[in-house]
Design an enzyme around this catalytic site. Structure first.
Site, PDB file in Angstrom:
ATOM      1  N   GLY A 115      -6.336   6.816  -5.376  1.00 20.46           N
ATOM      2  CA  GLY A 115      -5.420   6.160  -4.434  1.00 20.46           C
ATOM      3  C   GLY A 115      -4.736   7.154  -3.499  1.00 20.46           C
ATOM      4  O   GLY A 115      -4.912   8.369  -3.611  1.00 20.46           O
ATOM      5  N   TYR A 162       3.777  -9.773  -5.236  1.00 21.26           N
ATOM      6  CA  TYR A 162       3.615  -8.328  -5.437  1.00 21.26           C
ATOM      7  C   TYR A 162       4.923  -7.733  -5.973  1.00 21.26           C
ATOM      8  O   TYR A 162       4.935  -7.056  -7.009  1.00 21.26           O
ATOM      9  CB  TYR A 162       3.209  -7.656  -4.119  1.00 21.26           C
ATOM     10  CG  TYR A 162       3.352  -6.153  -4.107  1.00 21.26           C
ATOM     11  CD1 TYR A 162       2.458  -5.332  -4.788  1.00 21.26           C
ATOM     12  CD2 TYR A 162       4.407  -5.535  -3.417  1.00 21.26           C
ATOM     13  CE1 TYR A 162       2.601  -3.946  -4.775  1.00 21.26           C
ATOM     14  CE2 TYR A 162       4.559  -4.163  -3.399  1.00 21.26           C
ATOM     15  CZ  TYR A 162       3.657  -3.366  -4.076  1.00 21.26           C
ATOM     16  OH  TYR A 162       3.809  -2.002  -4.070  1.00 21.26           O
ATOM     17  N   TRP A 211       7.283   2.109   2.168  1.00 17.70           N
ATOM     18  CA  TRP A 211       6.496   2.338   3.382  1.00 17.70           C
ATOM     19  C   TRP A 211       5.731   3.670   3.339  1.00 17.70           C
ATOM     20  O   TRP A 211       5.884   4.522   4.204  1.00 17.70           O
ATOM     21  CB  TRP A 211       7.408   2.315   4.616  1.00 17.70           C
ATOM     22  CG  TRP A 211       8.196   1.064   4.823  1.00 17.70           C
ATOM     23  CD1 TRP A 211       8.509   0.099   3.927  1.00 17.70           C
ATOM     24  CD2 TRP A 211       8.809   0.641   6.063  1.00 17.70           C
ATOM     25  NE1 TRP A 211       9.268  -0.886   4.518  1.00 17.70           N
ATOM     26  CE2 TRP A 211       9.468  -0.576   5.819  1.00 17.70           C
ATOM     27  CE3 TRP A 211       8.862   1.195   7.345  1.00 17.70           C
ATOM     28  CZ2 TRP A 211      10.169  -1.265   6.808  1.00 17.70           C
ATOM     29  CZ3 TRP A 211       9.567   0.529   8.327  1.00 17.70           C
ATOM     30  CH2 TRP A 211      10.207  -0.696   8.059  1.00 17.70           C
TER      31      TRP A 211
HETATM   32  N1  LIG Z   1       1.666   2.041  -0.105  1.00 20.97           N
HETATM   33  C1  LIG Z   1       2.938   1.708   0.092  1.00 20.97           C
HETATM   34  O1  LIG Z   1       3.390   1.474   1.209  1.00 20.97           O
HETATM   35  C2  LIG Z   1       3.864   1.628  -1.092  1.00 20.97           C
HETATM   36  C3  LIG Z   1       5.204   1.298  -0.871  1.00 20.97           C
HETATM   37  C4  LIG Z   1       6.066   1.240  -1.980  1.00 20.97           C
HETATM   38  C5  LIG Z   1       5.572   1.503  -3.254  1.00 20.97           C
HETATM   39  N2  LIG Z   1       4.256   1.785  -3.426  1.00 20.97           N
HETATM   40  C6  LIG Z   1       3.774   2.056  -4.786  1.00 20.97           C
HETATM   41  O2  LIG Z   1       3.305   3.388  -4.803  1.00 20.97           O
HETATM   42  C7  LIG Z   1       2.242   3.524  -5.748  1.00 20.97           C
HETATM   43  C8  LIG Z   1       1.062   4.237  -5.114  1.00 20.97           C
HETATM   44  O3  LIG Z   1       0.608   3.469  -4.017  1.00 20.97           O
HETATM   45  P1  LIG Z   1      -0.628   3.926  -3.119  1.00 20.97           P
HETATM   46  O4  LIG Z   1      -0.217   3.764  -1.714  1.00 20.97           O
HETATM   47  O5  LIG Z   1      -1.162   5.241  -3.601  1.00 20.97           O
HETATM   48  O6  LIG Z   1      -1.652   2.757  -3.480  1.00 20.97           O
HETATM   49  P2  LIG Z   1      -3.246   2.745  -3.401  1.00 20.97           P
HETATM   50  O7  LIG Z   1      -3.733   3.721  -2.397  1.00 20.97           O
HETATM   51  O8  LIG Z   1      -3.620   1.316  -3.251  1.00 20.97           O
HETATM   52  O9  LIG Z   1      -3.677   3.261  -4.824  1.00 20.97           O
HETATM   53  C9  LIG Z   1      -3.598   2.470  -5.970  1.00 20.97           C
HETATM   54  C10 LIG Z   1      -4.720   2.879  -6.889  1.00 20.97           C
HETATM   55  O10 LIG Z   1      -4.614   2.083  -8.070  1.00 20.97           O
HETATM   56  C11 LIG Z   1      -5.944   1.839  -8.509  1.00 20.97           C
HETATM   57  N3  LIG Z   1      -6.007   0.703  -9.411  1.00 20.97           N
HETATM   58  C12 LIG Z   1      -5.988  -0.625  -9.122  1.00 20.97           C
HETATM   59  N4  LIG Z   1      -6.135  -1.343 -10.251  1.00 20.97           N
HETATM   60  C13 LIG Z   1      -6.245  -0.462 -11.277  1.00 20.97           C
HETATM   61  C14 LIG Z   1      -6.410  -0.589 -12.678  1.00 20.97           C
HETATM   62  N5  LIG Z   1      -6.518  -1.789 -13.272  1.00 20.97           N
HETATM   63  N6  LIG Z   1      -6.499   0.545 -13.416  1.00 20.97           N
HETATM   64  C15 LIG Z   1      -6.408   1.752 -12.836  1.00 20.97           C
HETATM   65  N7  LIG Z   1      -6.270   1.941 -11.519  1.00 20.97           N
HETATM   66  C16 LIG Z   1      -6.169   0.844 -10.747  1.00 20.97           C
HETATM   67  C17 LIG Z   1      -6.716   1.593  -7.231  1.00 20.97           C
HETATM   68  O11 LIG Z   1      -8.090   1.801  -7.484  1.00 20.97           O
HETATM   69  P3  LIG Z   1      -9.213   0.977  -6.668  1.00 20.97           P
HETATM   70  O12 LIG Z   1      -9.066   1.441  -5.260  1.00 20.97           O
HETATM   71  O13 LIG Z   1     -10.461   1.358  -7.329  1.00 20.97           O
HETATM   72  O14 LIG Z   1      -8.826  -0.487  -6.832  1.00 20.97           O
HETATM   73  C18 LIG Z   1      -6.123   2.645  -6.302  1.00 20.97           C
HETATM   74  O15 LIG Z   1      -6.875   3.828  -6.340  1.00 20.97           O
HETATM   75  C19 LIG Z   1       1.966   2.111  -6.254  1.00 20.97           C
HETATM   76  O16 LIG Z   1       2.649   1.918  -7.452  1.00 20.97           O
HETATM   77  C20 LIG Z   1       2.583   1.219  -5.203  1.00 20.97           C
HETATM   78  O17 LIG Z   1       2.982  -0.024  -5.725  1.00 20.97           O
HETATM   79  C21 LIG Z   1       3.398   1.858  -2.375  1.00 20.97           C
END
Ligand SMILES: NC(=O)c1ccc[n+]([C@@H]2O[C@H](COP(=O)([O-])OP(=O)(O)OC[C@H]3O[C@@H](n4cnc5c(N)ncnc54)[C@H](OP(=O)(O)O)[C@@H]3O)[C@@H](O)[C@H]2O)c1
Length: 285
Positions: free
Chosen positions: A11, A128, A153
Site C-alpha cells: 500500500g 468506511y 488526506w
Molecule cells: N489514504 C488516505 O487518504 C487515508 C486517510 C486517512 C487514513 N488512512 C489510513 O491510512 C492507512 C494506510 O492507507 P494507504 O493510503 O496506505 O492505503 P492503501 O494504499 O489502500 O493500502 C492499503 C493496503 O491494505 C491492503 N489490504 C487490503 N485488505 C487486506 C487484507 N485483508 N489483509 C492484508 N492487507 C490488506 C491492500 O492490499 P491490496 O491492494 O492487495 O488490496 C493495500 O495494499 C489505512 O489504515 C487507511 O485507513 C488513509
C-alpha cells in the site's frame, strides 16, 4: 535490532515506510507482508505470521480504503477494518508486541469548528469511517500496548491518491471542479512514516490514540490549487459545493486534527502542509 512486521505491504503508507526505512536500516529490521502474503482477516494466518519471527512491533497499514465502495461492501469493509485489527491486536497482546495501527479523520462527523482532539466524541458519517472506528474499539478492548494514529488526506508518490489524480486530470483536461466546502489537512505520507519511525526509535510507551496530520488547514479546492501552482499545471480550477458532486459516502465537512498530544509525546514539530506538498512534488517523476 528492532524487529517489525508491516501489514498491507504494497500500500501507499507501507511504501513510504520502505522509503524512510533506509535511514534506519542499522537499527530496525522491517518485514513487509502484502495482502496476498498475509490476509489480516484470516486469524490462523495472522497467528502463523507472528510465529515466524520474534517481533517487537507490528505496523498495521492494511485497510479497506475505498470510502465510497464501503457503502455497498459493508461486510468486507468491516472484515478488513474491524476483524483484521482485532486479530492483530490479539496476537500482539499475547506476544507482548506493540501494535501501531493507522486510523482516520473520518471517525468524526465534522460538526466541530475547532480541531478534533483525541478526547472528542466520534460519530462516523459513512461505512468506511464506522468500520475504522470499530477497528479502533476492537484494538482498545483486547490489547494493552497500542498506538492508534488517526491521520487525514494522505498523499505521496506511491499508490493512488489525490495528488497523483489531480496531476493526471489537470494535464488531460481543460477545466476541473473541486469541492471547497470540505476542510481538513493534507498529509504527506512520508511525514507520517517519519513519525512512525520516531515512535519505534524512541520506544515511547505512553500508549493510546494520537492524531497526526501536517499543519494547517485547507479545502480540497485549496489542495488542488496548490498542486497545480507548484507543478505549473495550466488548468481552469472551479470551486464547487459538495452537493454539486454527490458521492455515495458522506464525508465530514471539517476534519482538522489537533496534534498537540503527539507533538508533546515525540517532541516534534510538524511540517506545514504546503511545504510538505512541495517536497513531495520535487520527488515526483
Ligand atoms: N489514504 C488516505 O487518504 C487515508 C486517510 C486517512 C487514513 N488512512 C489510513 O491510512 C492507512 C494506510 O492507507 P494507504 O493510503 O496506505 O492505503 P492503501 O494504499 O489502500 O493500502 C492499503 C493496503 O491494505 C491492503 N489490504 C487490503 N485488505 C487486506 C487484507 N485483508 N489483509 C492484508 N492487507 C490488506 C491492500 O492490499 P491490496 O491492494 O492487495 O488490496 C493495500 O495494499 C489505512 O489504515 C487507511 O485507513 C488513509
Amino acid at each position: 535490532m528492532l524487529r517489525v512486521l508491516v501489514t498491507g505491504g504494497n500500500g501507499q503508507l507501507a511504501n513510504c515506510i520502505k522509503e524512510v526505512s533506509v535511514n534506519h536500516k542499522d537499527s530496525i529490521n522491517l518485514v513487509y507482508r502484502s495482502s496476498k502474503e498475509l490476509d489480516i482477516t484470516d486469524r490462523d494466518a495472522v497467528y502463523e505470521a507472528f510465529q515466524e519471527e520474534d517481533y517487537h512491533y507490528c505496523i498495521n497499514t492494511a485497510a479497506y480504503t475505498n470510502v465510497d465502495g464501503a457503502e455497498k461492501d459493508i461486510e468486507n469493509a468491516n472484515l478488513v477494518n474491524q476483524i483484521g485489527p482485532k486479530n492483530l491486536a490479539e496476537v500482539c497482546n499475547q506476544n507482548n508486541i506493540v501494535l501501531i495501527h493507522i486510523s482516520t479523520d473520518f471517525v468524526f462527523d465534522g460538526m466541530q469548528s475547532v480541531p478534533y482532539s483525541e478526547k472528542d466524541s466520534t460519530n462516523a458519517l459513512g461505512e468506511y469511517g464506522r468500520s475504522k472506528l470499530k477497528g479502533e474499539q476492537a484494538i482498545e478492548s483486547v490489547c494493552d500496548k497500542y498506538f492508534i494514529i488517526r491521520t487525514s488526506w494522505l498523499y505521496s508518490g506511491h499508490g493512488s491518491n489525490f495528488l497523483k489524480s489531480m496531476l493526471k486530470y489537470g494535464r488531460e483536461r481543460d477545466s476541473l471542479s473541486v469541492v471547497y466546502d470540505q476542510v481538513g489537512t493534507p498529509t504527506n505520507a512520508i511525514d507520517l512514516a517519519e513519525v512512525i519511525f520516531s515512535i519505534l526509535r524512541s520506544r515511547v510507551d505512553t500508549y493510546g490514540i494520537y492524531h497526526y496530520s501536517n499543519e494547517g488547514v485547507a479545502s480540497w479546492y485549496d489542495f488542488a490549487k496548490a498542486i497545480f501552482d507548484i507543478n505549473k499545471v495550466d488548468v481552469q480550477l472551479l470551486p464547487i459545493r459538495t452537493d454539486a458532486y454527490p458521492l455515495p459516502a458522506k464525508r465530514p465537512s471539517f476534519s482538522v486534527l489537533d496534534k498537540g498530544k503527539i507533538k508533546k509525546l515525540l517532541k516534534i514539530e510538524i511540517p506545514y502542509w504546503r511545504d510538505s506538498l512541495k517536497k513531495a512534488c520535487n520527488t515526483l517523476e
